[in-house]
Write a protein that holds these residues in place. Structure first.
Motif, mmCIF file in Angstrom:
data_model
loop_
_atom_site.group_PDB
_atom_site.id
_atom_site.type_symbol
_atom_site.label_atom_id
_atom_site.label_comp_id
_atom_site.label_asym_id
_atom_site.label_seq_id
_atom_site.Cartn_x
_atom_site.Cartn_y
_atom_site.Cartn_z
ATOM 1 N N ASN A 184 2.907 18.608 1.207
ATOM 2 C CA ASN A 184 1.986 19.508 1.322
ATOM 3 C C ASN A 184 2.448 20.810 1.594
ATOM 4 O O ASN A 184 3.564 20.949 1.723
ATOM 5 N N HIS A 185 1.766 21.854 1.918
ATOM 6 C CA HIS A 185 2.303 23.162 2.157
ATOM 7 C C HIS A 185 3.220 23.195 3.453
ATOM 8 O O HIS A 185 4.237 24.043 3.536
ATOM 9 N N VAL A 186 3.058 22.501 4.476
ATOM 10 C CA VAL A 186 3.886 22.425 5.600
ATOM 11 C C VAL A 186 5.161 21.949 5.422
ATOM 12 O O VAL A 186 6.293 22.523 5.589
ATOM 13 N N GLU A 187 5.204 20.853 4.597
ATOM 14 C CA GLU A 187 6.476 20.169 4.184
ATOM 15 C C GLU A 187 7.240 21.043 3.277
ATOM 16 O O GLU A 187 8.430 20.848 3.468
ATOM 17 N N LEU A 188 6.626 21.826 2.774
ATOM 18 C CA LEU A 188 7.248 22.648 1.614
ATOM 19 C C LEU A 188 7.583 24.299 2.283
ATOM 20 O O LEU A 188 8.146 25.055 1.684
ATOM 21 N N GLN A 189 7.220 24.179 3.785
ATOM 22 C CA GLN A 189 7.554 25.496 4.252
ATOM 23 C C GLN A 189 6.850 26.778 3.728
ATOM 24 O O GLN A 189 7.577 27.775 3.746
ATOM 25 N N THR A 190 5.819 26.672 3.431
ATOM 26 C CA THR A 190 5.179 27.923 2.806
ATOM 27 C C THR A 190 3.555 27.974 3.392
ATOM 28 O O THR A 190 3.231 27.022 4.179
ATOM 29 N N GLY A 202 -2.880 19.567 -1.266
ATOM 30 C CA GLY A 202 -1.755 20.160 -0.561
ATOM 31 C C GLY A 202 -1.797 21.135 0.552
ATOM 32 O O GLY A 202 -0.684 21.407 1.122
ATOM 33 N N LEU A 203 -3.096 21.170 0.805
ATOM 34 C CA LEU A 203 -3.372 22.093 2.243
ATOM 35 C C LEU A 203 -3.829 21.084 3.584
ATOM 36 O O LEU A 203 -4.004 21.541 4.403
ATOM 37 N N GLY A 258 -2.028 11.275 3.891
ATOM 38 C CA GLY A 258 -0.538 10.287 3.880
ATOM 39 C C GLY A 258 -0.376 9.689 2.742
ATOM 40 O O GLY A 258 -1.003 9.836 1.838
ATOM 41 N N TYR A 259 0.935 8.894 2.851
ATOM 42 C CA TYR A 259 1.419 8.291 1.484
ATOM 43 C C TYR A 259 0.915 7.118 1.044
ATOM 44 O O TYR A 259 1.271 6.404 0.098
ATOM 45 N N GLN A 260 -0.209 6.619 1.525
ATOM 46 C CA GLN A 260 -0.812 5.213 1.335
ATOM 47 C C GLN A 260 -1.375 5.354 0.034
ATOM 48 O O GLN A 260 -1.991 6.262 -0.254
ATOM 49 N N LEU A 261 -1.165 4.485 -0.882
ATOM 50 C CA LEU A 261 -1.636 4.366 -2.103
ATOM 51 C C LEU A 261 -1.413 5.596 -2.962
ATOM 52 O O LEU A 261 -1.783 5.972 -3.895
ATOM 53 N N THR A 275 0.768 -1.253 -0.093
ATOM 54 C CA THR A 275 0.086 -0.297 0.046
ATOM 55 C C THR A 275 0.760 1.247 0.147
ATOM 56 O O THR A 275 0.365 2.494 -0.142
ATOM 57 N N GLU A 276 2.119 1.083 0.102
ATOM 58 C CA GLU A 276 3.011 2.470 0.115
ATOM 59 C C GLU A 276 3.845 1.998 -1.146
ATOM 60 O O GLU A 276 4.998 1.523 -1.088
#
Length: 389
Positions: free
Chosen positions: A236-242, A165-166, A170-173, A125-126
């Motif tokens: 998402n926007h948190v991981e991209l620091q925006t 992106g907001l 999770g990265y499942q599938l 699934t990942e």
């Protein structure tokens, strides 16, 4: 479709000029586009190892990643226009997309164990590495009837993509990528082949190289500041620091830039039959296998040696990518890999009334000629979907 069957009409043309040619149903323009796109996929994965070290490689890599996956997804949508969930279509999807995903998941998980004695773990699934695309293709195609049932499907898909992106999907599938690339698939569902051929006017074809050159120049000037995670469509926007508004503005800008580069690419694709047209129907083979070669090369330090060439590594790896794509599309390789790349649906699992099954296996009586053509077209497109990343 094999190389020999693809080229057979050409041999008949040479030997019998007066005999009518059989209708293969394939447009060489799209086979050419698919081959060139899978070449860019292979080249991109070879360049990826050197992106951090050289601005020249990073600029070329950025331009390729701005359009090659969106263009691939767009073609997947185009080839899914006839998908209605009939039993033959579902079986083709299971054998040409889901089964190769599961088989190559084992291969890609086993490779680190063979190379580095890493523990073997299997999480289907990942998706690992490039196999996310098969999961995405499966989910996109299953939902194709849904997007034909609503108004303003492209606008709705864009909203879904931005919302992904907001949130903390999770990265499942591979759900972030499934949702963020979704607008290109839905747009492909809405397009027709003639839309692509309209790009082949003299004005567009003359402008296309300028668009690509301008993108390459801007990417080179901004290479130190480019964050490639924007291109992978998984953060998402948190991981991209925006902030949310900055993220939305950036994503909308990327949609526009990608659309311009996609148009430029398709404008330059040859519309006639070429030496590589037949390979466009075989893109799943190089797509699935080349990643194993790239990861093996990394393990043995081959890319470190190539990196010593500096900017010269860029064309060298590009030529290598073309050679690998052609080699993995060759008849001997296909003969060996066909059981895992294009497995057959088990006959014992096929219901006896398979020919009378409609969407999702429901009875539908005798098929009309149009419905039979729809099934045939979809089975062919499922084989090509690699059309393949």
């Amino acid at each position: 479709m094999t190389l020999s069957t693809t080229l057979r009409p050409l041999r008949r043309r040479r030997t019998t000029r007066t005999a009518p040619l059989p209708q293969s149903g394939r447009d060489p323009f799209f086979d050419n586009a698919k081959f060139l796109l899978v070449v860019l996929v292979v080249i991109g994965h070879n360049w990826a190892v050197l992106v951090r070290d050289m601005d020249t490689v990073k600029a070329a890599y950025t331009v390729v990643y701005l359009f090659h996956m969106p263009a691939f997804v767009l073609l997947c949508g185009l080839f899914s226009r006839g998908f209605a969930g009939t039993a033959p279509q579902i079986r083709a999807l299971l054998t040409r997309v889901l089964a190769p995903y599961l088989l190559f998941t084992v291969a890609y998980k086993a490779l680190p164990t063979l190379l580095h004695d890493a523990p073997f773990s299997l999480m289907p699934t990942e998706p690992t590495y490039l196999l996310w695309f098969l999961v995405a293709l499966f989910l996109w195609r299953i939902t194709a009837p849904l997007w034909r049932a609503v108004r303003f499907p492209v606008a709705l898909a864009v909203l879904v993509s931005l919302a992904a992106g907001l949130t903390g999907v999770g990265y499942q599938l591979a759900l972030p990528r499934v949702l963020m690339f979704l607008p290109w698939f839905v747009l492909g569902l809405r397009l027709r082949p003639e839309h692509f051929h309209r790009l082949r006017t003299r004005a567009v074809r003359c402008t296309a190289p300028l668009v690509l050159a301008a993108a390459l120049g801007l990417a080179y000037l901004n290479a130190p500041h480019i964050n490639a995670n924007w291109l992978y469509m998984r953060a998402n926007h948190v991981e991209l620091q925006t902030g949310p508004w900055e993220y939305l503005a950036m994503r909308l800008g990327l949609f526009v830039v990608s659309a311009a580069l996609i148009a430029a690419f398709f404008a330059l694709v040859p519309a006639r039959r070429t030496a590589f047209t037949a390979l466009g129907a075989l893109t799943m083979f190089p797509f699935l296998v080349h990643g194993l070669l790239v990861q093996t090369g990394q393990a043995y330090g081959m890319y470190d040696l190539v990196g010593l060439l500096g900017a010269g590594a860029l064309p060298l790896l590009a030529v290598f990518g073309v050679a690998v794509t052609v080699a993995l599309s060759s008849a001997p390789v296909r003969r060996v890999l066909r059981p895992v790349v294009e497995p057959r649906f088990p006959r014992w699992l096929t219901p006896t009334d398979a020919d009378s099954c409609g969407p999702l296996g429901s009875p539908m009586g005798r098929q009309t000629p149009a419905e039979k053509r729809l099934v045939t077209t979809d089975q062919a497109s499922a084989r090509d979907a690699s059309s393949q990343s």
